[in-house]
Scaffold this motif. Structure first.
Motif, PDB file in Angstrom:
ATOM      1  N   VAL A  44      10.086  35.642 -16.360  1.00 29.64           N
ATOM      2  CA  VAL A  44      10.556  34.731 -15.325  1.00 29.64           C
ATOM      3  C   VAL A  44       9.504  33.683 -14.965  1.00 29.64           C
ATOM      4  CG1 VAL A  44      11.171  34.577 -12.874  1.00 29.64           C
ATOM      5  CG2 VAL A  44      12.208  36.346 -14.314  1.00 29.64           C
ATOM      6  N   PHE A  45       8.248  34.092 -14.785  1.00 27.07           N
ATOM      7  CA  PHE A  45       7.255  33.191 -14.196  1.00 27.07           C
ATOM      8  C   PHE A  45       7.054  31.882 -14.963  1.00 27.07           C
ATOM      9  CE2 PHE A  45       6.309  36.207 -11.001  1.00 27.07           C
ATOM     10  CZ  PHE A  45       5.564  35.535 -10.034  1.00 27.07           C
ATOM     11  N   PRO A  46       7.091  31.855 -16.302  1.00 30.06           N
ATOM     12  CA  PRO A  46       6.951  30.563 -16.980  1.00 30.06           C
ATOM     13  C   PRO A  46       8.093  29.591 -16.700  1.00 30.06           C
ATOM     14  CG  PRO A  46       6.460  32.374 -18.482  1.00 30.06           C
ATOM     15  CD  PRO A  46       7.067  32.979 -17.253  1.00 30.06           C
ATOM     16  N   LEU A  47       9.209  30.089 -16.175  1.00 30.45           N
ATOM     17  CA  LEU A  47      10.382  29.251 -15.942  1.00 30.45           C
ATOM     18  C   LEU A  47      10.479  28.747 -14.505  1.00 30.45           C
ATOM     19  CD1 LEU A  47      12.956  31.484 -17.871  1.00 30.45           C
ATOM     20  CD2 LEU A  47      11.672  29.519 -18.741  1.00 30.45           C
ATOM     21  N   LEU A  48       9.524  29.132 -13.663  1.00 30.30           N
ATOM     22  CA  LEU A  48       9.565  28.701 -12.266  1.00 30.30           C
ATOM     23  C   LEU A  48       9.274  27.208 -12.140  1.00 30.30           C
ATOM     24  CD1 LEU A  48       7.748  31.740 -10.635  1.00 30.30           C
ATOM     25  CD2 LEU A  48      10.069  30.992 -10.093  1.00 30.30           C
ATOM     26  N   ASN A  49      10.023  26.564 -11.272  1.00 32.19           N
ATOM     27  CA  ASN A  49       9.821  25.140 -11.008  1.00 32.19           C
ATOM     28  C   ASN A  49       8.669  24.929 -10.042  1.00 32.19           C
ATOM     29  OD1 ASN A  49      11.982  24.294 -12.633  1.00 32.19           O
ATOM     30  ND2 ASN A  49      13.455  24.541 -10.958  1.00 32.19           N
ATOM     31  N   THR A  50       8.190  23.700 -10.000  1.00 35.40           N
ATOM     32  CA  THR A  50       7.200  23.329  -8.991  1.00 35.40           C
ATOM     33  C   THR A  50       7.768  23.602  -7.595  1.00 35.40           C
ATOM     34  OG1 THR A  50       6.315  21.620 -10.451  1.00 35.40           O
ATOM     35  CG2 THR A  50       5.806  21.433  -8.095  1.00 35.40           C
ATOM     36  N   TYR A  51       6.937  24.159  -6.753  1.00 35.73           N
ATOM     37  CA  TYR A  51       7.302  24.586  -5.391  1.00 35.73           C
ATOM     38  C   TYR A  51       8.272  25.768  -5.387  1.00 35.73           C
ATOM     39  CZ  TYR A  51       5.322  19.988  -4.374  1.00 35.73           C
ATOM     40  OH  TYR A  51       4.494  18.902  -4.325  1.00 35.73           O
ATOM     41  N   GLY A  52       8.307  26.530  -6.478  1.00 28.03           N
ATOM     42  CA  GLY A  52       9.139  27.723  -6.506  1.00 28.03           C
ATOM     43  C   GLY A  52       8.665  28.750  -5.488  1.00 28.03           C
ATOM     44  N   ARG A  53       9.606  29.584  -5.052  1.00 30.08           N
ATOM     45  CA  ARG A  53       9.293  30.617  -4.057  1.00 30.08           C
ATOM     46  C   ARG A  53       9.612  31.988  -4.646  1.00 30.08           C
ATOM     47  NH1 ARG A  53      12.218  26.125  -3.547  1.00 30.08           N
ATOM     48  NH2 ARG A  53      13.915  27.043  -2.328  1.00 30.08           N
ATOM     49  N   VAL A  54       8.713  32.943  -4.401  1.00 29.49           N
ATOM     50  CA  VAL A  54       8.859  34.288  -4.960  1.00 29.49           C
ATOM     51  C   VAL A  54       8.695  35.319  -3.849  1.00 29.49           C
ATOM     52  CG1 VAL A  54       8.074  35.934  -6.706  1.00 29.49           C
ATOM     53  CG2 VAL A  54       7.888  33.463  -7.144  1.00 29.49           C
ATOM     54  N   PRO A  55       9.784  35.771  -3.229  1.00 26.70           N
ATOM     55  CA  PRO A  55       9.685  36.912  -2.305  1.00 26.70           C
ATOM     56  C   PRO A  55       9.458  38.186  -3.134  1.00 26.70           C
ATOM     57  CG  PRO A  55      11.727  35.643  -1.970  1.00 26.70           C
ATOM     58  CD  PRO A  55      11.151  35.212  -3.268  1.00 26.70           C
ATOM     59  N   VAL A  56       8.379  38.894  -2.861  1.00 27.19           N
ATOM     60  CA  VAL A  56       8.050  40.107  -3.611  1.00 27.19           C
ATOM     61  C   VAL A  56       8.471  41.311  -2.782  1.00 27.19           C
ATOM     62  CG1 VAL A  56       6.254  41.440  -4.758  1.00 27.19           C
ATOM     63  CG2 VAL A  56       6.138  38.931  -4.742  1.00 27.19           C
ATOM     64  N   CYS A  57       9.571  41.924  -3.209  1.00 22.79           N
ATOM     65  CA  CYS A  57      10.161  43.050  -2.481  1.00 22.79           C
ATOM     66  C   CYS A  57       9.757  44.382  -3.087  1.00 22.79           C
ATOM     67  CB  CYS A  57      11.687  42.898  -2.510  1.00 22.79           C
ATOM     68  SG  CYS A  57      12.599  44.333  -1.937  1.00 22.79           S
ATOM     69  N   GLY A  58       9.697  44.464  -4.424  1.00 21.74           N
ATOM     70  CA  GLY A  58       9.380  45.719  -5.084  1.00 21.74           C
ATOM     71  C   GLY A  58       8.890  45.483  -6.493  1.00 21.74           C
ATOM     72  N   LEU A  59       8.250  46.520  -7.059  1.00 23.64           N
ATOM     73  CA  LEU A  59       7.684  46.441  -8.405  1.00 23.64           C
ATOM     74  C   LEU A  59       7.964  47.755  -9.121  1.00 23.64           C
ATOM     75  CD1 LEU A  59       4.306  44.879  -7.260  1.00 23.64           C
ATOM     76  CD2 LEU A  59       6.079  43.659  -8.537  1.00 23.64           C
ATOM     77  N   ILE A  60       9.226  48.113  -9.196  1.00 22.34           N
ATOM     78  CA  ILE A  60       9.596  49.457  -9.634  1.00 22.34           C
ATOM     79  C   ILE A  60       9.149  49.764 -11.060  1.00 22.34           C
ATOM     80  CG2 ILE A  60      11.900  48.849 -10.475  1.00 22.34           C
ATOM     81  CD1 ILE A  60      12.891  51.480  -9.179  1.00 22.34           C
ATOM     82  N   ALA A  61       8.956  48.736 -11.886  1.00 23.67           N
ATOM     83  CA  ALA A  61       8.511  48.981 -13.256  1.00 23.67           C
ATOM     84  C   ALA A  61       7.138  49.635 -13.309  1.00 23.67           C
ATOM     85  CB  ALA A  61       8.488  47.673 -14.044  1.00 23.67           C
ATOM     86  N   ASP A  62       6.352  49.486 -12.240  1.00 26.27           N
ATOM     87  CA  ASP A  62       4.979  49.997 -12.238  1.00 26.27           C
ATOM     88  C   ASP A  62       4.776  51.197 -11.315  1.00 26.27           C
ATOM     89  OD1 ASP A  62       4.184  47.837 -13.926  1.00 26.27           O
ATOM     90  OD2 ASP A  62       4.140  46.526 -12.175  1.00 26.27           O
ATOM     91  N   TYR A  63       5.821  51.673 -10.662  1.00 27.02           N
ATOM     92  CA  TYR A  63       5.633  52.716  -9.654  1.00 27.02           C
ATOM     93  C   TYR A  63       5.086  54.017 -10.239  1.00 27.02           C
ATOM     94  CZ  TYR A  63       8.082  49.990  -6.057  1.00 27.02           C
ATOM     95  OH  TYR A  63       8.453  49.036  -5.148  1.00 27.02           O
ATOM     96  N   ASN A  64       5.424  54.312 -11.470  1.00 32.95           N
ATOM     97  CA  ASN A  64       4.970  55.563 -12.074  1.00 32.95           C
ATOM     98  C   ASN A  64       3.767  55.381 -12.992  1.00 32.95           C
ATOM     99  OD1 ASN A  64       6.978  57.151 -10.853  1.00 32.95           O
ATOM    100  ND2 ASN A  64       8.451  56.639 -12.446  1.00 32.95           N
ATOM    101  N   ALA A  65       3.180  54.183 -13.007  1.00 31.23           N
ATOM    102  CA  ALA A  65       2.056  53.913 -13.896  1.00 31.23           C
ATOM    103  C   ALA A  65       0.838  54.750 -13.503  1.00 31.23           C
ATOM    104  CB  ALA A  65       1.695  52.433 -13.874  1.00 31.23           C
ATOM    105  N   THR A  66       0.126  55.232 -14.493  1.00 32.10           N
ATOM    106  CA  THR A  66      -1.093  56.010 -14.246  1.00 32.10           C
ATOM    107  C   THR A  66      -2.344  55.276 -14.714  1.00 32.10           C
ATOM    108  OG1 THR A  66      -0.810  57.139 -16.363  1.00 32.10           O
ATOM    109  CG2 THR A  66       0.130  58.203 -14.407  1.00 32.10           C
ATOM    110  N   GLU A  67      -2.177  54.128 -15.358  1.00 27.04           N
ATOM    111  CA  GLU A  67      -3.320  53.341 -15.810  1.00 27.04           C
ATOM    112  C   GLU A  67      -2.908  51.888 -15.906  1.00 27.04           C
ATOM    113  OE1 GLU A  67      -2.693  54.125 -20.594  1.00 27.04           O
ATOM    114  OE2 GLU A  67      -4.265  55.198 -19.511  1.00 27.04           O
TER     115      GLU A  67
END
Length: 338
Positions: free
Chosen positions: A230-253
């Motif tokens: 997603v991030f390479p496709l963001l426009n200038t002045y794009g807004r990113v509300p960060v609510c959750g990061l579930i892909a990393d919740y179980n990461a151990t490293e």
């Protein structure tokens, strides 16, 4: 004394939780004192944030202690009241956790009108997930007519609501979901303008083709490979509300590969992006009353739809929660306790 059946944290997980991290037990509750109520849980909400509470790592809220009752919002019935504001038989939203009964201060619960909407919706579209979508999108994302809003986990209770509010506000809604059934639901039932399956081998290319004018708002629920696309496709002045990061919740490293942080911050700088993490409680005083009014109206008008994934029996909560972290739920995950 009243007996309660409860699920406690038996051990802190390393990586993904397993059934061994939970324990089902019974215990006794004291009688309610002045200003308190005795509650019987009808519905228990299961949500991704609970994985963080199982860890002792620093976070925005204290962790569940080992041998402590797992936390969680509930819809409950008042069995006994020692406060004039509530009576036996009233239905309330509480924070009883994973247990069948609970004694709570009357000031800590909110009375529901069970005839206004199904009580379980107070844990979903008319509760914390719905308010998370409403406050994060409108306060931080601020979508404008004609803009493009992309939301990850678009078939879940937060993502589904984000996309539908974006369309109400005149924006174009693009959802990211996992699997053909969830994608069909997002497109055909929720009315998103486009939906991309993040499991597709050409996911990044499909996403780029779905946003020919770029992305103005990205509501982040997932992180990981989805955010990287997603991030390479963001426009200038794009807004990113960060609510959750579930892909990393179980990461151990830390993830393997090169350090992507410099490139990420270069993009934040050169595109003047607003990236803002939030916890929905910070907006309650300012926005919750408007949320209840607006969301109730939108549901009544058919502008917002929702889906619930209901599991019967408190004893099945651990397996359902483990499945939630693996993306096996379809809609707002609720345990019907009684």
């Amino acid at each position: 004394m009243v007996e309660t059946t409860r699920i406690v944290l038996a051990a802190r997980p390393v990586g993904a939780p397993t059934p061994a991290n939970f324990r089902l037990e019974t215990g006794e509750l004291p009688d309610p004192g002045p200003g308190e109520v005795l509650l019987r849980t009808r519905y228990l909400s299961l949500d991704p944030y609970m994985r963080g509470r199982m860890s002792a790592a620093e976070s925005y809220a204290p962790p569940v202690e080992v041998d402590g009752v797992m936390v969680g919002a509930t819809v409950a019935e008042v069995l006994e009241s020692r406060d004039p504001s509530l009576a036996k038989g009233d239905v309330v939203v509480a924070y009883s956790g994973w247990q069948t009964h609970h004694v709570a201060p009357a000031s800590a619960v909110r009375k529901l009108d069970p005839d206004a909407a199904p009580p379980s919706t107070a844990l979903g579209v008319l509760g914390m997930p719905g308010f998370t979508a409403y406050s994060g999108l409108l306060k931080i994302g601020q979508p404008k007519p004609g803009e493009t809003v992309v939301v990850a986990a678009a078939s879940g209770p937060v993502g589904a609501t984000v996309g539908q509010i974006a369309r109400i506000k005149g924006a174009r809604a693009v959802g990211i979901a996992g699997g053909p059934d969830k994608c069909a639901y997002v497109r055909d039932e929720l009315g998103f303008d486009a939906v991309i399956d993040h499991r597709a081998p050409d996911f990044a290319d499909q996403l780029k083709n779905a946003v020919p004018d770029g992305i103005d708002v990205y509501f982040e629920n997932v992180g990981g490979a989805v955010a990287a696309a997603v991030f390479p496709l963001l426009n200038t002045y794009g807004r990113v509300p960060v609510c959750g990061l579930i892909a990393d919740y179980n990461a151990t490293e830390a993830p393997s590969g090169p350090d992507r942080l410099p490139a990420h911050f270069r993009r934040v700088l050169t595109k003047s992006l607003t990236v803002r993490g939030f916890i929905q409680t910070e907006f309650v005083a300012e926005m919750y009353r408007d949320f209840l009014r607006d969301m109730s109206g939108w549901i009544g008008e058919g502008l917002v739809r929702y889906r619930e994934d209901i599991v019967d029996g408190l004893e099945n909560a651990p397996a359902a929660f483990i499945g939630l972290l693996e993306g096996r739920n379809f809609g707002k995950l609720v345990v019907r306790v009684a």
